[in-house]
Design a protein around this motif. Structure first.
Motif, PDB file in Angstrom:
ATOM      1  N   ALA A  62      -3.467   8.127  -4.762  1.00  0.00           N
ATOM      2  CA  ALA A  62      -3.405   8.859  -3.505  1.00  0.00           C
ATOM      3  C   ALA A  62      -4.771   9.406  -3.093  1.00  0.00           C
ATOM      4  O   ALA A  62      -4.921   9.936  -2.000  1.00  0.00           O
ATOM      5  CB  ALA A  62      -2.399  10.000  -3.621  1.00  0.00           C
ATOM      6  N   MET A  71      -2.284   7.612   6.359  1.00  0.00           N
ATOM      7  CA  MET A  71      -3.126   7.399   5.185  1.00  0.00           C
ATOM      8  C   MET A  71      -4.539   7.038   5.596  1.00  0.00           C
ATOM      9  O   MET A  71      -5.510   7.532   5.032  1.00  0.00           O
ATOM     10  CB  MET A  71      -2.517   6.313   4.297  1.00  0.00           C
ATOM     11  N   GLN A  73       6.618   9.641   0.658  1.00  0.00           N
ATOM     12  CA  GLN A  73       7.787   9.115   1.354  1.00  0.00           C
ATOM     13  C   GLN A  73       9.023   9.873   0.904  1.00  0.00           C
ATOM     14  O   GLN A  73       9.073  10.380  -0.192  1.00  0.00           O
ATOM     15  CB  GLN A  73       8.008   7.651   0.981  1.00  0.00           C
ATOM     16  N   MET A 124      -7.284   4.781  -1.973  1.00  0.00           N
ATOM     17  CA  MET A 124      -6.365   4.268  -0.968  1.00  0.00           C
ATOM     18  C   MET A 124      -7.074   3.271  -0.046  1.00  0.00           C
ATOM     19  O   MET A 124      -6.562   2.190   0.232  1.00  0.00           O
ATOM     20  CB  MET A 124      -5.868   5.454  -0.144  1.00  0.00           C
ATOM     21  N   MET A 169       3.164   5.726   8.617  1.00  0.00           N
ATOM     22  CA  MET A 169       2.673   6.211   7.330  1.00  0.00           C
ATOM     23  C   MET A 169       1.274   5.671   7.066  1.00  0.00           C
ATOM     24  O   MET A 169       0.382   6.383   6.620  1.00  0.00           O
ATOM     25  CB  MET A 169       3.628   5.764   6.232  1.00  0.00           C
ATOM     26  N   THR A 210       0.871   3.783  -3.333  1.00  0.00           N
ATOM     27  CA  THR A 210       0.252   5.104  -3.237  1.00  0.00           C
ATOM     28  C   THR A 210       1.288   6.228  -3.207  1.00  0.00           C
ATOM     29  O   THR A 210       0.957   7.372  -3.441  1.00  0.00           O
ATOM     30  CB  THR A 210      -0.648   5.215  -1.988  1.00  0.00           C
ATOM     31  N   SER A 211       2.545   5.909  -2.913  1.00  0.00           N
ATOM     32  CA  SER A 211       3.550   6.975  -2.820  1.00  0.00           C
ATOM     33  C   SER A 211       4.238   7.281  -4.143  1.00  0.00           C
ATOM     34  O   SER A 211       4.750   8.365  -4.329  1.00  0.00           O
ATOM     35  CB  SER A 211       4.641   6.599  -1.822  1.00  0.00           C
ATOM     36  N   TYR A 212       4.306   6.273  -5.009  1.00  0.00           N
ATOM     37  CA  TYR A 212       5.094   6.483  -6.225  1.00  0.00           C
ATOM     38  C   TYR A 212       4.192   6.361  -7.448  1.00  0.00           C
ATOM     39  O   TYR A 212       4.062   5.315  -8.057  1.00  0.00           O
ATOM     40  CB  TYR A 212       6.254   5.488  -6.291  1.00  0.00           C
ATOM     41  N   LEU A 261       0.836  -1.209   0.000  1.00  0.00           N
ATOM     42  CA  LEU A 261       0.000   0.000   0.000  1.00  0.00           C
ATOM     43  C   LEU A 261       0.870   1.258   0.000  1.00  0.00           C
ATOM     44  O   LEU A 261       0.649   2.182  -0.782  1.00  0.00           O
ATOM     45  CB  LEU A 261      -0.923  -0.005   1.219  1.00  0.00           C
ATOM     46  N   GLY A 262       1.880   1.266   0.859  1.00  0.00           N
ATOM     47  CA  GLY A 262       2.755   2.425   0.953  1.00  0.00           C
ATOM     48  C   GLY A 262       3.473   2.696  -0.354  1.00  0.00           C
ATOM     49  O   GLY A 262       3.553   3.829  -0.819  1.00  0.00           O
ATOM     50  N   LEU A 263       3.975   1.628  -0.968  1.00  0.00           N
ATOM     51  CA  LEU A 263       4.729   1.802  -2.213  1.00  0.00           C
ATOM     52  C   LEU A 263       3.823   2.302  -3.338  1.00  0.00           C
ATOM     53  O   LEU A 263       4.144   3.257  -4.046  1.00  0.00           O
ATOM     54  CB  LEU A 263       5.370   0.475  -2.627  1.00  0.00           C
TER      55      LEU A 263
END
Lengths: 182, 121
Positions: free
Chosen positions: A159, B50, B65, A164, B46, A124-126, A120-122
């Protein structure tokens, strides 16, 4: 690092710093063969043969702010303490493949941890990077490809809060389903 | 079970709202996610940002990030950048502190002084 999924997050960031536009993660848990492996394949800038040889040394890093880089050395130590190891192959201008294997039932193997949070972090961040993720547990498997998702989303970004939330649920459900014993 | 087809509906719904708020300078939440941050627990922090932002449906807030911010002993570090205001750096965060920051800082505009780097040093 307490979880393998944190190592995976860390190593996938390397791919992104290397300018990859596509990062593939293959994760497999074979309980019968007592092995857990994952490989991360990217189309980033790649490394020279000399860099590949020295990158497991904690005093090797491509960053200029400081002289240590711990991501790969930590992964190597985590794999080797379970009787596994890592392999790394890379070609300048083409990309890098890193594979790590672990003794599944080894007492020192870190738990896989929260893969849903890592992905999820990857994702939505990139926004400019696509991810392909396959996770298999014995015979159960699921896969996602952000290129397919982007097609459905059109101009709407990952995002966006509602996207998300959907992605978070999608990942959690699919991860949990892998471990349902029949 | 969620399916990809859900995205189609989300897209339609979102597009109706998105047109109202394009390109205004939004709030940025920047999480340090290098080896040091990850090992100190930045990922759940994080994730908490979110989820809190999505739950409150805060538009115009983005969570991103970054690499190592340079003070590894104070990780997890999060910087919050509100347009036309000074950047605020929070240190040694955990998921339990996140709701308060979202509520008081991002929604109401009052930084949570006790979690900032100024209070830690």
């Amino acid at each position: 690092m307490k979880e393998l999924s944190l190592h995976i997050l860390d190593i996938m960031q390397n791919s992104i710093v290397a300018g990859a536009t596509l990062v593939e993660l293959d994760l497999a848990e074979d309980r019968e063969e007592d092995v857990l492996t994952f490989s991360i394949t990217d189309n980033g800038c790649g490394m020279s043969t000399e860099m590949v040889e020295t990158v497991v040394n904690p005093f090797t890093t491509s960053r200029t702010t400081r002289k240590v880089g711990l991501g790969i050395p930590l992964l190597k130590a985590a794999a080797e303490q379970t009787g596994g190891g890592i392999t790394l192959s890379s070609k300048l201008g083409e990309g890098t493949v890193i594979t790590a294997s672990f003794g599944y039932s080894h007492i020192d193997r870190q738990p896989l941890g929260n893969m849903a949070e890592t992905m999820l972090g990857l994702i939505t961040s990139y926004e400019s990077v696509d991810f392909v993720y396959r996770h298999r547990v014995d015979t159960e498997e699921y896969a996602l490809d952000t290129r397919e998702m982007r097609q459905m989303l059109g101009e709407v970004s990952f995002a966006e809060p509602q996207v998300m939330l959907w992605l978070s649920e999608f990942l959690k459900e699919n991860e949990a389903a892998l471990y349902l014993v029949k | 079970m969620k399916t990809l087809a859900d995205l189609e509906a989300i897209r339609k719904k979102t597009l109706e709202q998105v047109t109202l708020r394009k390109d205004e300078g939004g709030v940025r939440v920047v999480v340090g996610m290098a080896t040091c941050g990850i090992a100190a627990g930045a990922r759940p922090v994080m994730n908490a940002f979110m989820e809190e932002i999505a739950k409150r449906n805060l538009e115009n807030v983005t969570v991103t990030q970054t690499g190592c911010i340079g003070m590894c002993r104070l990780e997890p570090i999060v910087e919050i950048i509100v347009p036309d205001k000074e950047k605020v750096t929070y240190v040694k965060l955990n998921p339990d502190k996140v709701a308060k920051i979202v509520n008081e800082h991002i929604v109401n505009g009052n930084p949570v002084a006790e979690y900032t780097i100024g209070a830690a040093e």
